[in-house]
Every structure is written in structure tokens, then in C-alpha cells.
Design a protein around this motif. Structure first.
Motif, PDB file in Angstrom:
ATOM      1  N   GLY A  28      46.234 -51.291  -7.667  1.00 15.22           N
ATOM      2  CA  GLY A  28      45.475 -52.544  -7.708  1.00 15.22           C
ATOM      3  C   GLY A  28      44.161 -52.249  -7.134  1.00 15.22           C
ATOM      4  N   GLU A  29      44.228 -51.719  -5.626  1.00 14.78           N
ATOM      5  CA  GLU A  29      43.002 -51.312  -4.923  1.00 14.78           C
ATOM      6  C   GLU A  29      41.923 -50.524  -5.987  1.00 14.78           C
ATOM      7  N   GLY A  30      42.791 -49.492  -6.535  1.00 15.21           N
ATOM      8  CA  GLY A  30      41.823 -48.568  -7.356  1.00 15.21           C
ATOM      9  C   GLY A  30      41.207 -49.297  -8.541  1.00 15.21           C
ATOM     10  N   ARG A  31      41.975 -50.273  -8.991  1.00 13.45           N
ATOM     11  CA  ARG A  31      41.477 -51.107 -10.185  1.00 13.45           C
ATOM     12  C   ARG A  31      40.465 -51.744  -9.777  1.00 13.45           C
ATOM     13  N   LYS A  32      40.298 -52.425  -8.518  1.00 11.72           N
ATOM     14  CA  LYS A  32      39.216 -53.406  -8.141  1.00 11.72           C
ATOM     15  C   LYS A  32      38.117 -52.326  -7.739  1.00 11.72           C
ATOM     16  N   LEU A  33      38.190 -51.439  -7.281  1.00 14.93           N
ATOM     17  CA  LEU A  33      37.237 -50.575  -7.124  1.00 14.93           C
ATOM     18  C   LEU A  33      36.400 -49.954  -8.482  1.00 14.93           C
ATOM     19  N   TYR A  34      37.284 -49.769  -9.643  1.00 19.17           N
ATOM     20  CA  TYR A  34      36.844 -49.270 -10.867  1.00 19.17           C
ATOM     21  C   TYR A  34      36.222 -50.537 -11.562  1.00 19.17           C
ATOM     22  N   VAL A  35      36.642 -51.517 -11.643  1.00 19.57           N
ATOM     23  CA  VAL A  35      36.094 -52.973 -11.884  1.00 19.57           C
ATOM     24  C   VAL A  35      34.704 -52.927 -11.400  1.00 19.57           C
ATOM     25  N   THR A  36      34.708 -52.859 -10.211  1.00 18.65           N
ATOM     26  CA  THR A  36      33.266 -53.126  -9.359  1.00 18.65           C
ATOM     27  C   THR A  36      32.208 -52.099  -9.672  1.00 18.65           C
ATOM     28  N   TYR A  37      32.688 -50.787  -9.442  1.00 14.00           N
ATOM     29  CA  TYR A  37      31.679 -49.914  -9.632  1.00 14.00           C
ATOM     30  C   TYR A  37      31.498 -48.823 -10.806  1.00 14.00           C
ATOM     31  N   CYS A  38      32.627 -49.061 -11.827  1.00 14.49           N
ATOM     32  CA  CYS A  38      32.789 -48.046 -12.779  1.00 14.49           C
ATOM     33  C   CYS A  38      32.192 -48.811 -14.414  1.00 14.49           C
ATOM     34  N   THR A  39      32.663 -50.081 -14.296  1.00 16.77           N
ATOM     35  CA  THR A  39      32.697 -50.559 -15.702  1.00 16.77           C
ATOM     36  C   THR A  39      31.222 -50.739 -16.383  1.00 16.77           C
ATOM     37  N   ALA A  40      30.615 -50.552 -15.526  1.00 16.15           N
ATOM     38  CA  ALA A  40      28.919 -50.771 -15.991  1.00 16.15           C
ATOM     39  C   ALA A  40      28.875 -49.469 -17.045  1.00 16.15           C
ATOM     40  N   CYS A  41      29.212 -48.528 -16.623  1.00 12.84           N
ATOM     41  CA  CYS A  41      29.086 -47.418 -17.813  1.00 12.84           C
ATOM     42  C   CYS A  41      30.450 -47.222 -18.594  1.00 12.84           C
ATOM     43  N   HIS A  42      31.673 -47.246 -17.668  1.00 13.79           N
ATOM     44  CA  HIS A  42      32.819 -46.785 -18.471  1.00 13.79           C
ATOM     45  C   HIS A  42      33.487 -48.228 -18.998  1.00 13.79           C
ATOM     46  N   GLY A  43      32.936 -49.054 -18.995  1.00 17.51           N
ATOM     47  CA  GLY A  43      33.639 -50.569 -19.875  1.00 17.51           C
ATOM     48  C   GLY A  43      34.500 -51.179 -19.001  1.00 17.51           C
ATOM     49  N   GLU A  44      34.445 -52.451 -19.401  1.00 16.83           N
ATOM     50  CA  GLU A  44      35.596 -53.386 -18.600  1.00 16.83           C
ATOM     51  C   GLU A  44      36.826 -52.872 -18.679  1.00 16.83           C
ATOM     52  N   LYS A  45      37.384 -52.132 -19.920  1.00 16.87           N
ATOM     53  CA  LYS A  45      38.631 -51.811 -20.271  1.00 16.87           C
ATOM     54  C   LYS A  45      38.630 -50.155 -20.009  1.00 16.87           C
ATOM     55  N   GLY A  46      37.694 -49.732 -19.574  1.00 18.75           N
ATOM     56  CA  GLY A  46      37.545 -48.198 -19.256  1.00 18.75           C
ATOM     57  C   GLY A  46      37.454 -47.286 -20.674  1.00 18.75           C
ATOM     58  N   LYS A  47      36.974 -48.116 -21.791  1.00 17.38           N
ATOM     59  CA  LYS A  47      37.130 -47.416 -23.033  1.00 17.38           C
ATOM     60  C   LYS A  47      35.605 -46.611 -23.262  1.00 17.38           C
ATOM     61  N   GLY A  48      34.915 -46.512 -22.413  1.00 18.27           N
ATOM     62  CA  GLY A  48      33.772 -45.701 -22.517  1.00 18.27           C
ATOM     63  C   GLY A  48      32.600 -46.574 -23.017  1.00 18.27           C
ATOM     64  N   ASP A  49      32.852 -47.766 -22.963  1.00 18.12           N
ATOM     65  CA  ASP A  49      31.781 -48.523 -23.719  1.00 18.12           C
ATOM     66  C   ASP A  49      30.988 -49.406 -23.055  1.00 18.12           C
ATOM     67  N   GLY A  50      30.797 -49.091 -21.958  1.00 19.27           N
ATOM     68  CA  GLY A  50      29.995 -49.853 -20.843  1.00 19.27           C
ATOM     69  C   GLY A  50      28.428 -50.274 -21.176  1.00 19.27           C
ATOM     70  N   MET A  51      27.845 -51.402 -21.135  1.00 22.06           N
ATOM     71  CA  MET A  51      26.352 -51.592 -21.413  1.00 22.06           C
ATOM     72  C   MET A  51      25.541 -50.526 -20.889  1.00 22.06           C
TER      73      MET A  51
END
Ligand code: HEC
Length: 128
Positions: A28-51
Motif C-alpha cells: 500500500g505504501e509502495g502504491r502511494k509512492l507510485y501514484v504520487t511520483y511515477c504515474t506522470a510518466c508510467h500512467g495511472e495504472k502503470g501501463k506506460g501511458d502517462g502524459m
């Protein structure tokens, strides 16, 4: 006697629940960090489709694609996250996070990544 068995079962149930939530908290902690810091590039769901990654020469992988992600070892994931893309021969558009996160936080992110792979990641069943 029955009372003892009942309380033993209760104890076992409680202890397994607390082990489970400890694992879930890390992910859950990892998910929070991912959503905060990674999704801009990696996408909301991690599909690699971030803006932010849309104009990059090399697109991030689909982190939900188990066929790709399950081949990557924990060490590789830890390295690319903490040292950045260029340190592992990948695109330098993948930043290094080693000075932003401690080891535990990076472990939590890797644990989270393992939960979104499909087919699911099996710790012992995949190449390391
Ligand atoms: C500025 C955009 C950007 C951000 C923010 C970013 N990444 Fe990346 N990341 C990339 C790119 C681009 C690649 C692909 C590099 C390559 O294939 O050469 C990549 C690659 C990766 C890889 C290797 C697998 C793959 O997708 O190719 C992992 C794992 C990864 N990133 C995790 C993370 C995590 C975890 C975070 C957040 C802490 C994060 N990234 C934040 C751009 C980003």
C-alpha cells in the motif's frame, strides 16, 4: 481443553491476519509512492501511458505486463528505480530516486509493482 483449542485457533487467526496486513501495508505504501511520483510518466495504472512520457523517444514499459515485468529481477527493478535509467543502460528519461526514497520505500515500490503484473508474478517460478 476445548477452550484451549479455541483460543489457540483464535491466536493463529490473529497472527496470520497481522502478517497479512503488514505485507499489504508495504504494498500500500509502495502504491502511494507510485501514484504520487511515477504515474506522470508510467500512467495511472502503470501501463506506460502517462502524459509526461508521450513525447519521450523511449516509452516506459507496461508495468502490468507480466510477460515483460516478471523477467526483471528485484535487483534490476531496485537498481533502475534508485539509480535511474542511464545507470542500467536504459533511457535517462527515467530519473534516479535513490536520494528521494530510502531502501524500504524502494522495496515497497517493487512489492507494489509485483502485485500489478498479469500474469501474476511468482517469486520462485520466474527467472531471476
Ligand atoms: C519523467 C518520467 C518518469 C518518471 C517520473 C518515472 N519514470 Fe520510470 N521510466 C521512465 C522511462 C522513459 C522509462 C523507460 C526507460 C527505457 O526503457 O529505456 C522508465 C523505466 C522504468 C522501469 C524499467 C521498466 C520500464 O518501464 O522500462 C521501472 C521499473 C521504472 N521506470 C519505475 C519507476 C518508478 C517506480 C517511478 C516512480 C518512483 C518512476 N519510474 C518514475 C520514465 C519515468
Amino acid at each position: 481443553m476445548i477452550h484451549r483449542i479455541v483460543s489457540l485457533l483464535g491466536f493463529l487467526a490473529l497472527s496470520s491476519i497481522s502478517i497479512d496486513t503488514a505485507g499489504a501495508q508495504n504494498r500500500g505504501e509502495g502504491r502511494k509512492l507510485y501514484v504520487t511520483y511515477c504515474t506522470a510518466c508510467h500512467g495511472e495504472k502503470g501501463k506506460g501511458d502517462g502524459m509526461a512520457a508521450q513525447s519521450f523517444p523511449v516509452k516506459p514499459a507496461d508495468h502490468t505486463n507480466g510477460a515483460v515485468m516478471n523477467q526483471l529481477s528485484d535487483k534490476f527493478l531496485t537498481d533502475v528505480i534508485s539509480k535511474g535509467g542511464s545507470a542500467v543502460g536504459k533511457s535517462s528519461f527515467m530519473p534516479a530516486w535513490g536520494s528521494s526514497f530510502n531502501e524500504r520505500q524502494i522495496r515497497d515500490i517493487v512489492a507494489y509493482l509485483r502485485t500489478i503484473a498479469d500474469p501474476p508474478y511468482k517469486r520462485d517460478g520466474n527467472k531471476r
